[in-house]
Scaffold this active site. Structure first.
Site, PDB file in Angstrom:
ATOM      1  N   SER A 128       1.131  -1.190  -0.039  1.00  0.00           N
ATOM      2  CA  SER A 128       0.076  -0.027  -0.156  1.00  0.00           C
ATOM      3  C   SER A 128       1.004   1.242   0.100  1.00  0.00           C
ATOM      4  CB  SER A 128      -0.879   0.000   1.187  1.00  0.00           C
ATOM      5  OG  SER A 128      -1.533   1.040   1.695  1.00  0.00           O
ATOM      6  N   TYR A 141      -2.993  -1.357  10.356  1.00  0.00           N
ATOM      7  CA  TYR A 141      -2.836  -1.591   8.679  1.00  0.00           C
ATOM      8  C   TYR A 141      -1.434  -0.913   8.158  1.00  0.00           C
ATOM      9  CZ  TYR A 141      -4.266  -1.362   3.607  1.00  0.00           C
ATOM     10  OH  TYR A 141      -4.334  -1.692   2.377  1.00  0.00           O
TER      11      TYR A 141
HETATM   12  N1  NAD Z   1      -8.549  -0.561  -2.060  1.00  0.00           N
HETATM   13  C1  NAD Z   1      -7.467  -0.048  -1.729  1.00  0.00           C
HETATM   14  O1  NAD Z   1      -7.525   1.379  -1.750  1.00  0.00           O
HETATM   15  C2  NAD Z   1      -6.224  -0.597  -1.221  1.00  0.00           C
HETATM   16  C3  NAD Z   1      -4.889   0.188  -1.121  1.00  0.00           C
HETATM   17  C4  NAD Z   1      -3.914  -0.085  -1.028  1.00  0.00           C
HETATM   18  C5  NAD Z   1      -3.631  -1.560  -0.833  1.00  0.00           C
HETATM   19  N2  NAD Z   1      -4.646  -2.376  -0.747  1.00  0.00           N
HETATM   20  C6  NAD Z   1      -4.837  -3.769  -0.391  1.00  0.00           C
HETATM   21  O2  NAD Z   1      -5.092  -4.739  -1.617  1.00  0.00           O
HETATM   22  C7  NAD Z   1      -5.582  -6.132  -1.217  1.00  0.00           C
HETATM   23  C8  NAD Z   1      -6.907  -6.189  -1.956  1.00  0.00           C
HETATM   24  O3  NAD Z   1      -8.130  -5.290  -1.246  1.00  0.00           O
HETATM   25  P1  NAD Z   1      -9.282  -4.744  -1.849  1.00  0.00           P
HETATM   26  O4  NAD Z   1      -9.364  -3.161  -1.840  1.00  0.00           O
HETATM   27  O5  NAD Z   1      -9.476  -5.524  -2.985  1.00  0.00           O
HETATM   28  O6  NAD Z   1     -10.303  -5.414  -0.753  1.00  0.00           O
HETATM   29  P2  NAD Z   1     -11.475  -6.424  -0.703  1.00  0.00           P
HETATM   30  O7  NAD Z   1     -12.014  -6.046   0.459  1.00  0.00           O
HETATM   31  O8  NAD Z   1     -12.235  -5.979  -1.966  1.00  0.00           O
HETATM   32  O9  NAD Z   1     -10.872  -7.798  -1.192  1.00  0.00           O
HETATM   33  C9  NAD Z   1     -10.033  -8.169  -0.140  1.00  0.00           C
HETATM   34  C10 NAD Z   1     -10.382  -9.734  -0.037  1.00  0.00           C
HETATM   35  O10 NAD Z   1      -9.553 -10.445   0.948  1.00  0.00           O
HETATM   36  C11 NAD Z   1     -10.411 -11.588   1.439  1.00  0.00           C
HETATM   37  N3  NAD Z   1      -9.901 -11.637   2.735  1.00  0.00           N
HETATM   38  C12 NAD Z   1      -9.944 -10.935   3.900  1.00  0.00           C
HETATM   39  N4  NAD Z   1      -9.439 -11.708   4.765  1.00  0.00           N
HETATM   40  C13 NAD Z   1      -9.259 -12.931   4.437  1.00  0.00           C
HETATM   41  C14 NAD Z   1      -8.951 -14.068   5.042  1.00  0.00           C
HETATM   42  N5  NAD Z   1      -8.656 -13.950   6.496  1.00  0.00           N
HETATM   43  N6  NAD Z   1      -8.667 -15.343   4.317  1.00  0.00           N
HETATM   44  C15 NAD Z   1      -8.996 -15.366   3.124  1.00  0.00           C
HETATM   45  N7  NAD Z   1      -9.500 -14.180   2.377  1.00  0.00           N
HETATM   46  C16 NAD Z   1      -9.546 -13.086   3.012  1.00  0.00           C
HETATM   47  C17 NAD Z   1     -11.849 -10.783   1.432  1.00  0.00           C
HETATM   48  O11 NAD Z   1     -12.799 -11.775   1.550  1.00  0.00           O
HETATM   49  C18 NAD Z   1     -11.964 -10.280   0.089  1.00  0.00           C
HETATM   50  O12 NAD Z   1     -12.376 -10.929  -1.008  1.00  0.00           O
HETATM   51  C19 NAD Z   1      -5.458  -6.083   0.288  1.00  0.00           C
HETATM   52  O13 NAD Z   1      -4.087  -6.545   0.535  1.00  0.00           O
HETATM   53  C20 NAD Z   1      -5.374  -4.367   0.327  1.00  0.00           C
HETATM   54  O14 NAD Z   1      -4.818  -4.222   1.891  1.00  0.00           O
HETATM   55  C21 NAD Z   1      -6.131  -1.943  -1.176  1.00  0.00           C
END
Ligand code: NAD
Length: 238
Positions: A128, A141
């Site tokens: 991130s 986080y």
């Molecule tokens: N959306 C943003 O702005 C953003 C920014 C920086 C980093 N990220 C990172 O990107 C990645 C994806 O995030 P996203 O935005 O697509 O979120 P999201 O919530 O849409 O997807 C995350 C997925 O991870 C799964 N998950 C969570 N905990 C879990 C567990 N214990 N076991 C199995 N699956 C699990 C959830 O069910 C979900 O489907 C994450 O690592 C997040 O930290 C997102």
């Protein structure tokens, strides 16, 4: 992109039930990779809480059996929520570390023999912008995401002699189910990130997936140990 760009690749993508992970799975598949997907929910090949002990070992074993081998890991599963430091309970802090960091460590550890054997293994972790900076209310986080970047660099150093690359994609603010509640509850937070990005918009999951596909591809064969901001130029304006 060419439909055969990733032909022959056999990848695990976690968090593939939603958001960035779902877009990564679609992109890698479109580029010709074979996939084994995992999440705690959604239409995936393996449904489990990946923070649970033994879950990643089982995931690796099933993926290896289903695809006849394994050379690529893209752990996208993650959680985030705002918690001020004052009154922050131990349980949530530890849970964030377990899901965002320890599960990534276990996945890589449990697949390391496969990646070494492949000779051209690829690991793309999802950090991130908070792998490099902090943010109000995100101490757990940010700690987890700083750690994922450090972990990725250590893995790159250790597995480089076996032809394995490891890089960490660092998304900015991306419109996914993770960020939707915060953006809905705090429209000023959404505007902040839209305006902070040099490109003046939120990212879409595909903006991240396309960079992940590049890092998995042979085009990125000499690139390892990097944290790559994919943030629409937000950090350029820090
Ligand atoms: N959306 C943003 O702005 C953003 C920014 C920086 C980093 N990220 C990172 O990107 C990645 C994806 O995030 P996203 O935005 O697509 O979120 P999201 O919530 O849409 O997807 C995350 C997925 O991870 C799964 N998950 C969570 N905990 C879990 C567990 N214990 N076991 C199995 N699956 C699990 C959830 O069910 C979900 O489907 C994450 O690592 C997040 O930290 C997102």
């Amino acid at each position: 992109m060419a439909a055969d760009r990733l032909a022959g690749r056999r990848a695990i993508v976690t968090g593939a039930g939603s958001g960035i992970g779902a877009a990564v799975a679609a992109r890698l598949r479109a580029d010709g990779a074979r996939l084994f997907t995992a999440d705690v929910k959604g239409a995936v090949d393996f449904t489990a809480d990946l923070a649970g002990a033994g879950a990643n070992a089982e995931l690796v074993a099933r993926a290896r059996a289903a695809m006849g081998g394994l050379d690529t890991l893209v752990p996208c599963a993650g959680i985030s929520a705002f918690h001020p430091l004052e009154g922050h309970d131990d349980g949530y802090f530890l849970r964030v570390l377990e899901v965002n960091l320890v599960a990534v460590f276990r996945l890589v550890r449990d697949a390391v023999a496969d990646l070494k054997a492949a000779g051209n293994g690829r690991i793309v972790t999802i950090g991130s912008t908070t792998s490099s900076y902090g943010d109000d209310g995100l101490c757990a986080y940010a700690a987890s995401k700083h750690a994922v970047l450090g972990f990725t660099r250590a893995v790159a150093a250790e597995l480089g002699p076996f032809g394995v690359t490891a890089n960490c994609v660092q998304p900015g603010a991306i419109a996914t189910p993770m960020t939707a509640p915060a953006f809905a509850e705090m429209p000023q937070y959404r505007s902040f990130w839209e305006n902070k990005a040099s490109l003046r918009r939120l990212g879409q999951p595909e903006d991240i997936a396309d960079v992940v596909a590049f890092l998995v591809s042979d085009d990125a064969r000499f690139m390892s140990g990097h944290g790559v901001w994919v943030d629409g130029g937000a950090m350029a304006r820090h």
